[in-house]
Design a protein around this motif. Structure first.
Motif, short mmCIF file in Angstrom:
data_model
loop_
_atom_site.label_atom_id
_atom_site.label_comp_id
_atom_site.label_asym_id
_atom_site.label_seq_id
_atom_site.Cartn_x
_atom_site.Cartn_y
_atom_site.Cartn_z
N SER A 265 0.68 -1.13 -0.32
CA SER A 265 -0.45 -0.02 0.49
C SER A 265 0.87 1.46 0.32
O SER A 265 0.09 2.55 -0.44
N SER A 266 1.92 1.18 0.55
CA SER A 266 2.99 2.36 0.29
C SER A 266 3.02 2.88 -1.60
O SER A 266 3.20 2.25 -2.57
N LEU A 267 3.20 4.42 -1.08
CA LEU A 267 3.16 5.47 -2.16
C LEU A 267 4.31 4.61 -2.77
O LEU A 267 4.78 5.99 -4.27
N HIS A 268 5.63 4.90 -2.01
CA HIS A 268 7.24 4.93 -2.34
C HIS A 268 7.10 3.07 -3.67
O HIS A 268 7.67 3.43 -4.11
N GLY A 269 6.46 2.42 -3.65
CA GLY A 269 6.27 1.42 -4.14
C GLY A 269 5.21 1.35 -5.61
O GLY A 269 4.85 2.26 -5.78
N ILE A 270 4.58 0.01 -5.58
CA ILE A 270 3.79 -0.04 -6.99
C ILE A 270 2.41 0.71 -6.80
O ILE A 270 1.85 0.94 -7.38
N GLN A 271 2.27 0.95 -5.54
CA GLN A 271 0.59 1.68 -4.95
C GLN A 271 1.30 2.82 -6.10
O GLN A 271 0.11 3.71 -6.12
N GLY A 272 1.84 3.37 -5.71
CA GLY A 272 2.11 5.33 -6.19
C GLY A 272 1.83 5.04 -7.45
O GLY A 272 1.91 5.94 -8.50
N TYR A 273 2.74 3.96 -8.16
CA TYR A 273 2.50 4.29 -10.15
C TYR A 273 1.02 3.82 -10.08
O TYR A 273 0.57 4.57 -10.82
N ARG A 274 0.39 2.96 -9.11
CA ARG A 274 -1.24 3.57 -9.75
C ARG A 274 -1.79 5.06 -9.15
O ARG A 274 -2.76 4.52 -10.19
N VAL A 275 -1.90 4.98 -8.34
CA VAL A 275 -2.31 6.26 -7.24
C VAL A 275 -1.98 7.45 -8.75
O VAL A 275 -3.11 8.37 -8.91
N PHE A 276 -0.41 7.90 -9.04
CA PHE A 276 -0.38 8.40 -9.63
C PHE A 276 -0.87 9.12 -11.17
O PHE A 276 -0.60 9.64 -11.85
N ILE A 277 -0.28 7.65 -12.00
CA ILE A 277 -1.06 7.53 -13.56
C ILE A 277 -2.21 8.16 -13.20
O ILE A 277 -2.53 8.44 -14.43
N ALA A 278 -3.10 6.71 -12.38
CA ALA A 278 -4.85 8.00 -12.17
C ALA A 278 -4.83 9.18 -12.14
O ALA A 278 -5.51 9.79 -13.07
N ILE A 279 -3.67 9.69 -11.26
CA ILE A 279 -4.40 11.03 -10.71
C ILE A 279 -3.82 12.17 -12.07
O ILE A 279 -4.10 12.80 -12.79
#
Length: 647
Positions: A265-279
């Motif tokens: 769930s860390s935004l510095h890991g795979i979750q960061g790509y999911r969240v920020f590319i969607a944003i």
């Protein structure tokens, strides 16, 4: 008002559930008009049998019910209980792994959420009221949803339409019953984590791990039947690009692009790509539509101005409005009714000033990082954006309230700064902007419905105010009901509240910049930001110059594609099945599909959504389902058998 209150509660549960699961919410204008008619007609028929009916059920009453419901459920969307308010909570802040400091976190509480909604939700109504004649009579804006609802309501109150409406109501209740009973049946198999039909590996276990499966949700099948084909296809395409191609490739870079020790769930890991590319895709799509809508509005206003200058001048603006070109009898009657019960402009302006003053006092008390001058700046800009949104909605039926809100997050969060609580300030400013802009376009949409159904504008405005009041009370209560019953905001839970994580990510981007992103995430985000704008430009060019084949209809929506980047493709599959049902039904009998699809879809949505109430009650009293239906690979099942036999 009694009918409106009952149905407002129903629609608030529906919108709350949709907000907390995927955030894809269709227009409920037609459903509200149909359900309002069904409920009151059932009641009046009963009264008539006992000889107690004194007055017939009128179009204006039907329109007032629809207006109240849409206003109330509109608050459920613009309230941000599943987006910007939820993004402030410690639950989401803990998942975000960035900006998690005391001044950038605010624990949710029923009291302050209700107070905030009352402080900001009425301003948009008063700022747009003086423009109602210009929008409806002078510019003759279409407002497609409002117009469709008006024609539906008008058809109910004719002999032929009433006969069809009776059949639609019967179909609606059958669909509702099936959906509710099926949801109840599914509950028996959910006695544990990842249990039940919602975890059925439809396309195999490997596809299930990448969130490709059909979760047997009649709600999203119904939503898919209402949404345009391109929306559902865009969702599925986004899921294929992200979970089918991109995330598996990026996961192979674990330990190279990002640390292998980080949590999922860390935004510095795979979750960061999911969240920020969607944003990035959402911001690109939103920026394009905001700029496009502003240009469209300015060009349309300029055209109207030039047309007026070239026409025969009249003595006053009032005469330009009232002395409309004589068309047909219906138009003259509608204009007469629309001009009969007026709302004084001085009252609207006075109400706006008073409400802004109250918001400048109340909002900073609720959110300490926001100061009175921040609120003043927001409300100076908001009327302009409210006009643009209401005007653009009249042309395209597209409300950009959430896009204006996202822009407000970045501006105000960076203005206040990280150490001064910029994340909370940006999210709260988003609420101020969204509430004002969204309610303004909703009101004008309902004015159009009232105009076409010969309903009093004053009745429309009062019903909108009452509906907004209902929403400000019901929405926090419904959300709090879910919040206490389920772990809202858990990415792996039943109600992940995806937009909360995304909105907090936008706020973090505003206060910290791009330094927090994992390796190559910025490059990918920029690429998808540009791609979202480019796709919209291509669609616009094709729409403008394509006349024969209409290829633009097959261009996907970047905003819709972005949603599965974070969530996965399971709900997109549900919605595509809804589209498939609609497509096959249309092929077989188009007339029948046009008549009954809204009723079937409304029943499917309402039935499963309302099952959420008893399900939440059972959860609150710790009564769990008796069976856990779970699917394992043959290898895992063998290990389980060995373990059980050994014990």
């Amino acid at each position: 008002m009694g009918t409106s209150l009952i149905l407002s509660v129903v629609f608030n549960f529906i919108v709350c559930k949709l907000n907390l699961t995927t955030g894809v919410i269709p227009s409920f204008n037609v459903s509200a008009g149909l359900l309002g008619y069904a409920l009151v007609k059932s009641w009046t028929t009963l009264l008539e049998k006992f000889g107690m009916l004194k007055h017939p059920f009128t179009r204006q009453e039907n329109t007032v019910i629809q207006t109240c419901i849409v206003a109330s459920s509109g608050i459920a969307f613009s309230s941000g209980t599943a987006s910007y308010l939820m993004a402030m909570s410690p639950r989401v802040a803990a998942e975000a792994d960035g900006g998690n400091t005391p001044e950038n976190v605010k624990a949710l509480h029923l009291g302050w959420m209700t107070a905030f909604l009352f402080a900001v939700s009425f301003v948009g109504l008063f700022c747009i009221v003086p423009l109602r004649k210009m929008m409806i009579l002078k510019y003759k804006l279409t407002y497609p949803s409002g117009t469709a609802t008006a024609y539906l309501i008008n058809s109910f109150h004719t002999p032929k339409g009433a006969k069809l409406a009776k059949k639609q109501v019967a179909v609606l209740f059958k669909s509702f019953g099936f959906s509710f009973v099926f949801a109840f049946f599914q509950w028996f198999f959910t006695g544990g984590d990842s249990c039940g039909f919602s975890s059925f590996p439809t396309f195999g276990l490997q596809a299930f791990k990448q969130k490709f499966f059909f979760d047997f949700s009649s709600t999203y099948v119904g939503v898919g039947m209402i949404c345009p084909y391109i929306v559902n296809v865009s969702l599925l395409l986004g899921a294929v690009i992200s979970w089918g191609i991109m995330w598996p490739i990026i996961e192979t870079k674990k330990g190279i692009w990002y640390s292998a020790e980080l949590s999922a769930s860390s935004l510095h890991g795979i979750q960061g790509y999911r969240v920020f590319i969607a944003i990035a895709m959402m911001l690109g799509d939103g920026l394009y539509h905001v700029v496009s809508m502003l240009i469209t509005t300015l060009l349309s206003l300029l055209k109207q101005h030039n047309s007026r200058n070239n026409s025969v001048s009249t003595s006053s603006i009032h005469e330009q409005i009232t002395e409309i070109v004589e068309e047909d009898y219906d138009t003259k009657r509608r204009t007469e009714f629309f001009l009969k019960d007026q709302i004084p402009n001085w009252a609207a302006c006075t109400g706006y000033v008073i409400l802004v003053a109250l918001a400048m006092i109340c909002v900073p008390l609720i959110f300490n990082p926001l100061k009175w001058y921040h609120i003043l700046v927001a409300f100076v800009v908001a009327p302009v954006l409210a006009f643009c949104n209401a005007y653009g909605c009249g042309l395209t039926d597209w409300s950009l309230a959430s896009n204006y809100g996202k822009i407000a997050i970045i501006i105000f969060s960076s203005w206040v700064g990280l150490h001064n609580g910029g994340i909370v300030a940006g999210l709260a400013a988003c609420g101020v902007m969204m509430s004002t802009v969204a309610t303004a376009s909703d009101l004008m949409q309902d004015f159009k419905t009232g105009y076409l159904t010969l309903s009093s504008p004053r009745a429309m405005f009062v019903s909108q105010v009452i509906g907004t009041t209902m929403g400000c009370i019901i929405t926090p209560l419904v959300f709090w009901f879910f919040y206490q019953a389920y772990p809202i905001g858990d990415p792996k839970g039943t109600y992940p509240a995806p937009y909360a994580q995304l909105y907090r990510g936008i706020a973090i981007l505003g206060v910290e910049g791009v330094s927090t992103l994992p390796k190559n995430c910025l490059k990918l985000s920029i690429a998808f930001f540009i791609a979202a704008i480019a796709v919209n430009i291509v669609c616009h060019v094709l729409r403008r110059y394509e006349t024969k084949y209409k290829i633009y209809r097959f261009i996907p929506s970047p905003m819709c594609m972005a949603i599965p980047f974070y969530l996965g493709g399971y709900f997109a599959i549900d919605m595509c099945i809804g589209s498939l049902i609609l497509f096959l039904w249309t092929l077989k009998n188009k007339r029948m599909a046009d008549d009954y699809v809204p009723a079937v879809a409304s029943g499917l949505i309402c039935g499963e959504s309302l099952w959420g109430v008893p399900a939440a009650v059972l959860s609150l009293v710790n009564l769990n389902a008796p069976i856990c239906m779970k699917f394992l690979s043959a290898k895992s099942n063998a290990r389980v058998d060995i373990f059980l036999n050994g014990s």
